[in-house]
Design a protein around this motif. Structure first.
Motif, PDB file in Angstrom:
ATOM      1  N   VAL A  62       0.834  -1.206   0.000  1.00 39.23           N
ATOM      2  CA  VAL A  62       0.000   0.000   0.000  1.00 39.23           C
ATOM      3  C   VAL A  62       0.869   1.257   0.000  1.00 39.23           C
ATOM      4  O   VAL A  62       0.607   2.216  -0.739  1.00 39.23           O
ATOM      5  N   ALA A  63       1.920   1.258   0.808  1.00 38.93           N
ATOM      6  CA  ALA A  63       2.823   2.409   0.840  1.00 38.93           C
ATOM      7  C   ALA A  63       3.485   2.621  -0.518  1.00 38.93           C
ATOM      8  O   ALA A  63       3.708   3.761  -0.952  1.00 38.93           O
ATOM      9  N   PRO A 135      -5.945   9.562   0.189  1.00 38.60           N
ATOM     10  CA  PRO A 135      -6.025   8.109   0.390  1.00 38.60           C
ATOM     11  C   PRO A 135      -5.474   7.662   1.741  1.00 38.60           C
ATOM     12  O   PRO A 135      -4.481   8.197   2.239  1.00 38.60           O
ATOM     13  N   ILE A 136      -6.145   6.677   2.312  1.00 40.56           N
ATOM     14  CA  ILE A 136      -5.778   6.089   3.600  1.00 40.56           C
ATOM     15  C   ILE A 136      -5.651   4.577   3.419  1.00 40.56           C
ATOM     16  O   ILE A 136      -6.411   3.966   2.662  1.00 40.56           O
ATOM     17  N   GLY A 137      -4.713   3.985   4.102  1.00 39.34           N
ATOM     18  CA  GLY A 137      -4.624   2.533   4.161  1.00 39.34           C
ATOM     19  C   GLY A 137      -5.351   2.048   5.410  1.00 39.34           C
ATOM     20  O   GLY A 137      -4.883   2.271   6.526  1.00 39.34           O
ATOM     21  N   TYR A 169      -6.854   2.173   0.258  1.00 41.84           N
ATOM     22  CA  TYR A 169      -6.761   0.713   0.239  1.00 41.84           C
ATOM     23  C   TYR A 169      -7.240   0.150   1.566  1.00 41.84           C
ATOM     24  O   TYR A 169      -7.121   0.818   2.609  1.00 41.84           O
ATOM     25  N   VAL A 170      -7.774  -1.051   1.523  1.00 42.96           N
ATOM     26  CA  VAL A 170      -8.093  -1.779   2.738  1.00 42.96           C
ATOM     27  C   VAL A 170      -7.308  -3.080   2.746  1.00 42.96           C
ATOM     28  O   VAL A 170      -7.196  -3.766   1.719  1.00 42.96           O
ATOM     29  N   VAL A 171      -6.714  -3.384   3.880  1.00 44.91           N
ATOM     30  CA  VAL A 171      -6.007  -4.645   4.112  1.00 44.91           C
ATOM     31  C   VAL A 171      -6.769  -5.361   5.213  1.00 44.91           C
ATOM     32  O   VAL A 171      -6.968  -4.794   6.294  1.00 44.91           O
ATOM     33  N   ALA A 207     -17.531 -11.028   0.646  1.00 43.22           N
ATOM     34  CA  ALA A 207     -18.749 -10.282   0.298  1.00 43.22           C
ATOM     35  C   ALA A 207     -18.780  -8.899   0.930  1.00 43.22           C
ATOM     36  O   ALA A 207     -19.414  -7.983   0.381  1.00 43.22           O
ATOM     37  N   TRP A 208     -18.120  -8.718   2.054  1.00 40.38           N
ATOM     38  CA  TRP A 208     -18.136  -7.406   2.709  1.00 40.38           C
ATOM     39  C   TRP A 208     -17.413  -6.332   1.898  1.00 40.38           C
ATOM     40  O   TRP A 208     -17.590  -5.137   2.141  1.00 40.38           O
ATOM     41  N   PHE A 209     -16.588  -6.750   0.947  1.00 44.86           N
ATOM     42  CA  PHE A 209     -15.757  -5.807   0.194  1.00 44.86           C
ATOM     43  C   PHE A 209     -16.171  -5.721  -1.279  1.00 44.86           C
ATOM     44  O   PHE A 209     -15.391  -5.277  -2.123  1.00 44.86           O
ATOM     45  N   ALA A 210     -17.383  -6.138  -1.549  1.00 44.10           N
ATOM     46  CA  ALA A 210     -17.897  -6.083  -2.923  1.00 44.10           C
ATOM     47  C   ALA A 210     -17.862  -4.641  -3.432  1.00 44.10           C
ATOM     48  O   ALA A 210     -18.158  -3.689  -2.709  1.00 44.10           O
ATOM     49  N   GLY A 211     -17.470  -4.493  -4.688  1.00 41.54           N
ATOM     50  CA  GLY A 211     -17.401  -3.168  -5.301  1.00 41.54           C
ATOM     51  C   GLY A 211     -16.026  -2.543  -5.258  1.00 41.54           C
ATOM     52  O   GLY A 211     -15.781  -1.532  -5.936  1.00 41.54           O
ATOM     53  N   LEU A 212     -15.117  -3.128  -4.491  1.00 40.23           N
ATOM     54  CA  LEU A 212     -13.748  -2.634  -4.470  1.00 40.23           C
ATOM     55  C   LEU A 212     -12.923  -3.332  -5.546  1.00 40.23           C
ATOM     56  O   LEU A 212     -13.328  -4.355  -6.093  1.00 40.23           O
ATOM     57  N   GLU A 213     -11.767  -2.772  -5.844  1.00 39.41           N
ATOM     58  CA  GLU A 213     -10.873  -3.358  -6.843  1.00 39.41           C
ATOM     59  C   GLU A 213      -9.861  -4.255  -6.128  1.00 39.41           C
ATOM     60  O   GLU A 213      -8.968  -3.763  -5.442  1.00 39.41           O
ATOM     61  N   MET A 214     -10.049  -5.553  -6.278  1.00 41.46           N
ATOM     62  CA  MET A 214      -9.180  -6.486  -5.569  1.00 41.46           C
ATOM     63  C   MET A 214      -7.767  -6.500  -6.155  1.00 41.46           C
ATOM     64  O   MET A 214      -7.585  -6.549  -7.374  1.00 41.46           O
TER      65      MET A 214
END
Length: 250
Positions: A62-63, A135-137, A169-171, A207-214
């Motif tokens: 992410v960094a 943007p935040i990680g 981004y989400v990790v 399913a909780w992250f649907a719509g994000l770019e994996m």
């Protein structure tokens, strides 16, 4: 002397995790709970170590995308690995008084709050330590499996994601029993009498992250996410029992 707010008679996830990682911030109740779980799942320490390595790799990724600030929910106690971004701003969040007592040693800022109340995090005065317009990680390492179904984990995730600027981004990582032999599950359940620990299959977590770019390779074992530079061969999925993903907010 132990802070009066710290209940040493009850195991706490942050302290138990620290015990599995080989840290020194835990009490007898944490060790007893950790040992009971390890008796049912002998590879639990491997799972803890591999999750920690995943968080470190993912944070570096992410960094490398130019993100210079992180919201780390479920910071936990000092242990090797974790977020390694010396020039980044990090806002740490945890609900363990022992973590809070050592917050001054953490780089960045700190909020004592509970993931199950995401608005308390987002509306806390210290949240201004981060620039919400950039943007935040968002780091959710091995913490969502302590949110029960009746506490709306999907809604919690969506609330947090809704506060992130595009390009964030989400990790996230989440324990699963989908690879555990059926005969072992009753023993694991016996160590989870209060139902606080809620392992879930990867499909429910995803399913909780649907719509994000994996980010490739998508949802995989934490031991296998972009792990080419880790010691080989990689641990078996069955021995780690924890899924991980990294995704971008469009």
């Amino acid at each position: 002397m132990v802070d009066a707010k710290i209940d040493t008679s009850q195991a706490h996830p942050a302290r138990r995790y620290n015990y599995w990682l080989g840290g020194s911030h835990h009490f007898e109740a944490d060790r007893a709970s950790g040992d009971a779980i390890e008796a049912a799942m002998p590879t639990i320490r491997l799972m803890a170590v591999e999750n920690r390595r995943f968080v470190g790799r993912a944070a570096r990724f992410v960094a490398a995308q130019g993100v210079r600030q992180f919201l780390d929910i479920g910071t936990g106690l000092p242990a090797p690995g974790g977020i390694e971004a010396p020039d980044a701003r990090i806002l740490h969040v945890d609900n363990d008084p022992l973590v809070t007592s050592q917050a001054a040693a953490l780089p960045g800022a700190y909020i004592e709050a509970d993931l199950r109340k995401p608005r308390d995090i987002l509306e806390h005065p210290s949240f201004a330590f981060l620039d919400a317009g950039q943007p935040i990680g968002l780091m959710l390492g091995a913490v969502l499996h302590f949110v029960r179904d009746d506490e709306d984990p999907a809604g919690i995730v969506q609330t947090l994601l809704g506060a992130l600027a595009p390009g964030s981004y989400v990790v996230a990582s989440h324990a699963t029993w989908e690879y555990v032999p059926a005969a072992v599950i009753p023993r694991l359940q016996a160590s989870n009498a209060d139902g606080r620990f809620a392992p879930r299959p990867g499909s429910a977590f995803w399913a909780w992250f649907a719509g994000l770019e994996m980010v490739p390779p998508g949802l995989v074992s934490v031991a296998h996410w972009q792990a080419d530079e880790e010691p080989q061969p990689r641990p078996r999925v069955e021995d780690v029992g924890c899924n991980g993903l990294v995704a971008r907010v469009p």
